[in-house]
Design a protein around this motif. Structure first.
Motif, PDB file in Angstrom:
ATOM      1  N   ALA C 189      70.854 -44.080  85.077  1.00 18.16           N
ATOM      2  CA  ALA C 189      69.312 -44.011  85.029  1.00 18.16           C
ATOM      3  C   ALA C 189      68.832 -44.125  86.341  1.00 18.16           C
ATOM      4  CB  ALA C 189      68.752 -45.313  84.373  1.00 18.16           C
ATOM      5  N   THR C 190      69.424 -44.718  87.432  1.00 15.60           N
ATOM      6  CA  THR C 190      68.902 -44.601  88.753  1.00 15.60           C
ATOM      7  C   THR C 190      69.512 -43.517  89.697  1.00 15.60           C
ATOM      8  OG1 THR C 190      70.381 -46.524  89.534  1.00 15.60           O
ATOM      9  CG2 THR C 190      68.371 -47.342  88.720  1.00 15.60           C
ATOM     10  N   GLY C 191      70.047 -42.629  88.959  1.00 18.61           N
ATOM     11  CA  GLY C 191      70.825 -41.679  89.863  1.00 18.61           C
ATOM     12  C   GLY C 191      70.130 -40.580  89.998  1.00 18.61           C
ATOM     13  N   ARG C 196      70.207 -38.597  84.971  1.00 18.64           N
ATOM     14  CA  ARG C 196      69.148 -39.389  84.106  1.00 18.64           C
ATOM     15  C   ARG C 196      68.868 -38.445  82.558  1.00 18.64           C
ATOM     16  NH1 ARG C 196      65.291 -43.067  85.595  1.00 18.64           N
ATOM     17  NH2 ARG C 196      63.879 -42.538  83.656  1.00 18.64           N
ATOM     18  N   GLU C 197      69.043 -37.172  82.810  1.00 17.51           N
ATOM     19  CA  GLU C 197      68.900 -36.399  81.648  1.00 17.51           C
ATOM     20  C   GLU C 197      69.933 -36.341  80.727  1.00 17.51           C
ATOM     21  OE1 GLU C 197      66.495 -33.160  81.184  1.00 17.51           O
ATOM     22  OE2 GLU C 197      65.588 -35.325  82.038  1.00 17.51           O
ATOM     23  N   TYR C 248      66.903 -55.858  73.533  1.00 14.82           N
ATOM     24  CA  TYR C 248      67.513 -54.415  74.408  1.00 14.82           C
ATOM     25  C   TYR C 248      66.318 -53.469  74.658  1.00 14.82           C
ATOM     26  CZ  TYR C 248      71.663 -57.027  74.412  1.00 14.82           C
ATOM     27  OH  TYR C 248      72.523 -58.425  74.581  1.00 14.82           O
ATOM     28  N   VAL C 249      65.535 -53.329  73.743  1.00 17.13           N
ATOM     29  CA  VAL C 249      64.395 -52.303  74.049  1.00 17.13           C
ATOM     30  C   VAL C 249      63.692 -52.291  75.289  1.00 17.13           C
ATOM     31  CG1 VAL C 249      62.483 -51.192  73.202  1.00 17.13           C
ATOM     32  CG2 VAL C 249      64.175 -51.607  71.578  1.00 17.13           C
ATOM     33  N   LEU C 255      63.807 -49.214  82.465  1.00 12.34           N
ATOM     34  CA  LEU C 255      64.418 -47.939  83.532  1.00 12.34           C
ATOM     35  C   LEU C 255      63.646 -46.810  83.400  1.00 12.34           C
ATOM     36  CD1 LEU C 255      68.059 -48.797  82.620  1.00 12.34           C
ATOM     37  CD2 LEU C 255      66.861 -49.265  84.786  1.00 12.34           C
ATOM     38  N   GLY C 256      62.492 -46.672  82.773  1.00 12.20           N
ATOM     39  CA  GLY C 256      61.613 -45.427  82.512  1.00 12.20           C
ATOM     40  C   GLY C 256      62.171 -44.653  81.636  1.00 12.20           C
TER      41      GLY C 256
END
Ligand SMILES: [Fe+2]
Ligand SMILES: [Fe+2]
Ligand SMILES: [Fe+2]
Lengths: 127, 250, 327
Positions: C189-191, C196-197, C248-249, C255-256
């Motif tokens: 997610a932060t990569g 991210r995709e 969890y949501v 993380l956007g």
């Protein structure tokens, strides 16, 4: 059919026949596993493994019960070699915790009150 | 290549590829308990390979372990061909594990006395792990040798296939002599001699025949970067995700 | 992993007449919060439903090893490679523990695996979906294991002692799965954009199976009252789903990332999550064998049993009676 798992693609997957696929005892017999956490500790029952004989039972137990839990040794024995009371007989063990058996327990012997009273009597007498 | 690096690459590559092959069994083993046990072997080997790549990185100024393992191509790999071979059935996998782990155990015992400190340190750290691997291998070999006809025949066949390749674990390499002189270790030949002694004894107890090593042509090549056709696809698979972007963190 | 969405048999009260006196004592014991041990008297249906429950859970573990196993040989880097092997190994270990717990009730492991292979016994539906990319491994590791933890912590408070003991150990290991899943997911997610995709795509694909995970809505389930009283079923499907969404949501949203349900939100008045009902027709379709991977999963398990047979046979014991674990 092609799998997303390259490992699986290297296998030749079988058709599944109906009926009884595994025969009983095909997964061997069960051994109970006891775990000794550190030197000086009692062994504690932690579960069981299926194995054909004690040597392999120990190896399996080592990985299934010793790979994450800290431990210094393990015991195994055939499940069928363990003799146990029926849980239904738990009333037989009641006496261990019953009030009538206080004479076997440290809590059944109390002297502090007596001592205090005695001390108080003495100090009163001194005055 | 500096001599010690050469040795470290040989061992680490052997361990990584062996562990990778072992991990193909995770989830597919012959019985749940053995599945679990065999998976630990895979993890221990890959973990030990990592430790050696770390020595290469920290002491010998080579690249980071992930980059060493996941970015080299097959001709840069120094593993013996023995570890590259596909798993086949459990007979071959077990025999390979037995032959490989006895050699690795003896090698690491030898490293215990090495005057290359990172290796002697690692040897002490992994002694317990090695002991378990040997125990696991020996019990299986003895059981499958002495119990029934079918398993005896299968295992004997597997031994015959595996043995010439297994001798490739002791292939000499350019700097071996120098390493012996420096007191890093006593060399491949020494390991091989104790290994043959050890495995012959256990195989005999299990009623198997070990082919005469004098009459067998060892399968060499791995230590000079000559590999079977199995290594390239193995590496491509292993590197698929990592090499898609080696600059990012995964 | 994962015992979500259990299928229970219909209770058939009139089929068996349990001794009413014993039944009373049994129910009193459970009401007092005491556990039931293997050799205790128990109602016929209690035994039957527990076997079903625990065996489904055990199957879910060993079949659950397969979708993530898909990436064992391709995990990027040493840390991920080792952690993934260890995790899949744990799942096999969970299966072992759970089969043993179920065996104490009198059904052999061999028969349980037979019923898995011949389709009589089910396993968690999520494992009939493919793990298409590396990101799927992190989504499974984080969200499916999270669901599993909720489910298993709930079940560990149940009445059957061997199951509770197994779950205690399992929950401890699941917390490692959750952590490693979360870490892997956060790295993606932060990569890079591509990472991210890849992750967003995996989330989109896994959302419906995850919504199915805790089973059909409570209003559709007919027979939970007695199972709840016997502490076989410990929480309603909807309650567990709510707990999952609530925990969890937010961790996905922070993380956007998005989840493919425009209705998904927490109602601040009721404190409940609102969502679009997933397609339950699909759920039943997949349970009944028509999911994308049902056939492959069972065939792979069949392969393992079949190719392991000569190994097991070579070491066959000559004990004639079935051997049952003690506790
Ligand atoms: Fe689970
Ligand atoms: Fe699990
Ligand atoms: Fe898990």
């Amino acid at each position: 059919m092609s799998s997303l798992d390259p490992r699986i693609n290297r296998l030749e997957l079988p058709q599944i026949p109906g009926g009884e696929i595994l025969k009983n005892q095909e997964h061997w017999i069960t051994y109970e596993v006891f775990h000794i956490k550190k030197r000086g500790d009692h062994p504690v029952h932690v579960g069981c493994v299926h194995a054909p004989h004690p040597d392999l039972a120990l190896v399996f137990a080592k990985e299934q019960y010793g790979r994450r839990l800290a431990c210094v040794s393990l015991w195994v024995c055939k499940s069928s070699d363990i003799h146990a009371f029926s849980m239904e007989d738990e009333d037989m063990f009641y006496s261990a915790v019953s009030d009538e058996k206080k004479y076997r327990d440290a809590s059944g012997f109390k002297v502090r009150d007596k001592i205090n009273k005695f001390k108080k009597g003495n100090s009163d007498a001194l005055v | 290549m500096h001599s010690i690096k050469n040795l470290l690459y040989n061992i680490a590559d052997d361990l990584l590829i062996m562990g990778h092959r072992h991990s193909e069994w995770t989830g597919l083993g012959p019985i749940l308990e053995e599945d679990i046990s065999f998976s630990s072997l895979a993890q221990d080997k890959i973990g030990l390979a990592y430790q050696i790549y770390k020595i290469l990185n920290e002491t010998e100024k080579e690249d980071l372990p992930d980059r060493i393992a996941f970015l080299r191509n097959e001709s840069q790999y120094r593993c013996c061909q023995f570890v590259e071979l596909p798993n086949g059935e459990y007979d071959f996998s077990l025999i390979r594990h037995f032959l490989f782990d006895h050699a690795m155990d003896l090698r690491f015992r030898m490293f215990g006395k090495s005057n290359y400190q990172p290796l002697s340190f690692l040897s002490r750290k992994t002694a317990g792990e090695m002991k378990y691997h040997i125990l696991h291998a020996d019990i299986w070999i003895k059981q499958l040798g002495n119990n029934n006809e079918i398993s005896h025949v299968r295992m004997q066949k597997a031994i015959e296939v595996a043995f010439p390749y297994s001798l490739g674990m002791f292939e000499t390499f350019p700097f071996e002599k120098e390493l012996i002189e420096l007191g890093i270790y006593q060399g491949e030949q020494e390991i091989k001699i104790s290994w043959l002694e050890k495995i012959s004894m256990i195989l005999k107890e299990a009623n198997f025949n070990l082919p005469d090593p004098e009459k067998i042509k060892p399968v060499f090549g791995g230590r000079t970067g000559n590999h079977t056709g199995f290594l390239k696809p193995l590496l491509e698979e292993m590197n698929e995700v990592y090499s898609s972007d080696p600059e990012t963190e995964w | 992993m994962y015992g979500g969405g259990y299928i229970f048999d219909k209770l058939q009260d009139n089929q068996v007449n349990d001794d009413p006196e014993k039944l009373l004592l049994f129910e009193e014991r459970i009401a007092r919060g005491e556990k039931i041990e293997p050799r205790d008297w128990m109602p016929f249906d209690y035994r039957r439903q527990l076997i079903r429950l625990i065996e489904q859970h055990a199957h879910s573990e060993i079949i659950g090893a397969l979708p993530e196993g898909t990436w064992i040989t391709r995990a990027p880097g040493f840390k991920r490679k080792l952690a993934l092997i260890a995790k899949v190994q744990d799942e096999i270990g969970h299966g072992q523990l759970l089969y043993s717990a179920a065996e104490t009730l009198g059904k052999s492991r061999e028969n349980m695996i037979n019923d898995l292979l011949n389709g009589k016994s089910k396993y968690s539906n999520v494992f009939n979906y493919p793990a298409e990319t590396w990101a799927d491994v992190t989504v499974i590791g984080f969200l499916i294991d999270a669901g599993a933890i909720i489910n298993q912590i709930t079940n560990s408070k149940g009445s059957y002692a061997p199951y509770c003991r197994a779950l205690e150990r399992i929950c401890y290991e699941e917390s490692f799965h959750l952590k490693q899943g979360h870490e892997g997911l956060v790295f993606l997610a932060t990569g890079t954009f591509v990472q991210r995709e890849m992750l967003q795509d995996a989330l989109n694909r896994w959302w419906e199976p995850i919504m199915h995970f805790f089973g059909p809505p409570d209003k559709a389930s007919v027979h939970s009252e007695k199972l709840m009283k016997w502490k076989v079923k410990m929480a309603s499907n909807d309650d567990m789903r709510q707990e999952f969404l609530n925990t969890y949501v937010p961790k996905i949203w922070e993380l956007g990332l998005t989840l493919p349900d425009p209705k998904l939100k927490k109602n601040t008045e009721t404190n409940k999550w609102e969502y679009t009902e997933p397609n339950w027709e699909t759920f039943w379709q997949v349970i009944n064998g028509n999911g994308p991977c049902n056939k492959e999963r069972l065939k792979v398990r069949m392969w393992a049993e079949e190719h392991g047979r000569w190994v097991r046979d070579a070491l066959k014991t000559n004990q004639l009676t079935q051997s049952v674990p003690l506790a």
